[in-house]
Design a protein around this motif. Structure first.
Motif, PDB file in Angstrom:
ATOM      1  N   SER A  50      29.704  39.450  47.844  1.00  0.00           N
ATOM      2  CA  SER A  50      30.634  39.093  48.929  1.00  0.00           C
ATOM      3  C   SER A  50      30.869  37.556  48.754  1.00  0.00           C
ATOM      4  N   SER A  51      29.814  36.943  48.551  1.00  0.00           N
ATOM      5  CA  SER A  51      30.251  35.509  48.248  1.00  0.00           C
ATOM      6  C   SER A  51      31.067  35.112  47.074  1.00  0.00           C
ATOM      7  N   GLU A  52      30.820  35.910  45.761  1.00  0.00           N
ATOM      8  CA  GLU A  52      31.773  35.970  44.774  1.00  0.00           C
ATOM      9  C   GLU A  52      33.245  36.259  44.975  1.00  0.00           C
ATOM     10  N   LEU A  53      33.332  37.216  45.838  1.00  0.00           N
ATOM     11  CA  LEU A  53      34.796  37.769  46.271  1.00  0.00           C
ATOM     12  C   LEU A  53      35.396  36.752  47.274  1.00  0.00           C
ATOM     13  N   GLN A  54      34.647  36.029  48.212  1.00  0.00           N
ATOM     14  CA  GLN A  54      35.239  35.148  48.948  1.00  0.00           C
ATOM     15  C   GLN A  54      35.546  33.788  48.036  1.00  0.00           C
ATOM     16  N   ALA A  55      34.735  33.684  47.224  1.00  0.00           N
ATOM     17  CA  ALA A  55      35.119  32.278  46.423  1.00  0.00           C
ATOM     18  C   ALA A  55      36.321  32.610  45.542  1.00  0.00           C
ATOM     19  N   ASN A  56      36.420  34.048  44.934  1.00  0.00           N
ATOM     20  CA  ASN A  56      37.814  34.406  44.406  1.00  0.00           C
ATOM     21  C   ASN A  56      38.917  34.423  45.201  1.00  0.00           C
ATOM     22  N   LEU A  57      38.690  34.655  46.396  1.00  0.00           N
ATOM     23  CA  LEU A  57      39.778  35.035  47.536  1.00  0.00           C
ATOM     24  C   LEU A  57      40.368  33.440  47.562  1.00  0.00           C
ATOM     25  N   ILE A  58      39.496  32.314  47.771  1.00  0.00           N
ATOM     26  CA  ILE A  58      39.761  31.001  47.825  1.00  0.00           C
ATOM     27  C   ILE A  58      40.575  30.637  46.806  1.00  0.00           C
ATOM     28  N   LYS A  59      40.172  31.008  45.374  1.00  0.00           N
ATOM     29  CA  LYS A  59      41.032  30.462  44.453  1.00  0.00           C
ATOM     30  C   LYS A  59      42.333  31.199  44.438  1.00  0.00           C
ATOM     31  N   LEU A  60      42.317  32.454  44.840  1.00  0.00           N
ATOM     32  CA  LEU A  60      43.848  33.142  44.828  1.00  0.00           C
ATOM     33  C   LEU A  60      44.471  32.275  45.849  1.00  0.00           C
ATOM     34  N   GLN A  61      43.852  31.909  46.822  1.00  0.00           N
ATOM     35  CA  GLN A  61      44.829  31.485  47.960  1.00  0.00           C
ATOM     36  C   GLN A  61      45.479  30.115  47.325  1.00  0.00           C
ATOM     37  N   LYS A  62      44.513  29.219  46.763  1.00  0.00           N
ATOM     38  CA  LYS A  62      45.016  27.829  46.349  1.00  0.00           C
ATOM     39  C   LYS A  62      45.944  28.234  45.109  1.00  0.00           C
ATOM     40  N   SER A  63      45.804  29.365  44.273  1.00  0.00           N
ATOM     41  CA  SER A  63      46.823  29.598  43.259  1.00  0.00           C
ATOM     42  C   SER A  63      48.049  29.942  43.807  1.00  0.00           C
ATOM     43  N   SER A  64      48.127  30.538  44.911  1.00  0.00           N
ATOM     44  CA  SER A  64      49.224  31.066  45.622  1.00  0.00           C
ATOM     45  C   SER A  64      50.148  30.046  46.185  1.00  0.00           C
ATOM     46  N   GLU A  65      49.308  28.902  46.821  1.00  0.00           N
ATOM     47  CA  GLU A  65      49.746  27.802  47.398  1.00  0.00           C
ATOM     48  C   GLU A  65      50.621  27.051  46.249  1.00  0.00           C
ATOM     49  N   LYS A  66      49.909  26.819  45.236  1.00  0.00           N
ATOM     50  CA  LYS A  66      50.294  26.079  44.017  1.00  0.00           C
ATOM     51  C   LYS A  66      51.740  26.682  43.485  1.00  0.00           C
ATOM     52  N   LEU A  67      51.635  27.958  43.432  1.00  0.00           N
ATOM     53  CA  LEU A  67      52.839  28.855  42.946  1.00  0.00           C
ATOM     54  C   LEU A  67      54.018  28.596  44.076  1.00  0.00           C
ATOM     55  N   GLN A  68      53.714  28.642  45.475  1.00  0.00           N
ATOM     56  CA  GLN A  68      54.788  28.371  46.444  1.00  0.00           C
ATOM     57  C   GLN A  68      55.148  27.135  46.304  1.00  0.00           C
TER      58      GLN A  68
END
Length: 104
Positions: A50-68
């Motif tokens: 769960s912790s790993e998934l949360q960390a990956n989700l945060i990375k994906l959100q940051k990547s999404s913001e960068k792409l936006q």
């Protein structure tokens, strides 16, 4: 003496049965402990995952913001390019009209 021997044998039988009962309870308790240890281990793995998934989700959100942000920049560039093309088209049209007037 014989009566005492019979009482002692009876008591020995009772104690033997109690020992067997405690042995069964001990075995059952050991099985429960093993089961709970397995559950605790599984839960620890789930928490780590769960912790790993949360960390990956945060990375994906940051990547999404960068792409936006990159998309917004590209949209601004496209709008600027479109405006420039429009200006150039008007200049070309003006030049064509100027040449047409000069030929008349």
């Amino acid at each position: 003496v014989e009566a005492q021997l019979q009482v002692a044998q009876l008591r020995t039988g009772q104690l033997t049965e109690e020992i067997k009962t405690y042995h069964v309870e001990l075995h059952s308790t050991k099985a429960d402990v093993a089961k709970y240890q397995q559950l605790a281990s599984t839960r620890a793995i789930e928490m780590e995952t769960s912790s790993e998934l949360q960390a990956n989700l945060i990375k994906l959100q940051k990547s999404s913001e960068k792409l936006q942000d990159e998309l917004a920049t590209e949209m601004k560039l496209a709008t600027s390019h479109k405006a420039l093309v429009g200006t150039l088209e008007m200049e070309v049209e003006t030049e064509k009209q100027g040449r047409a007037s000069a030929q008349d």
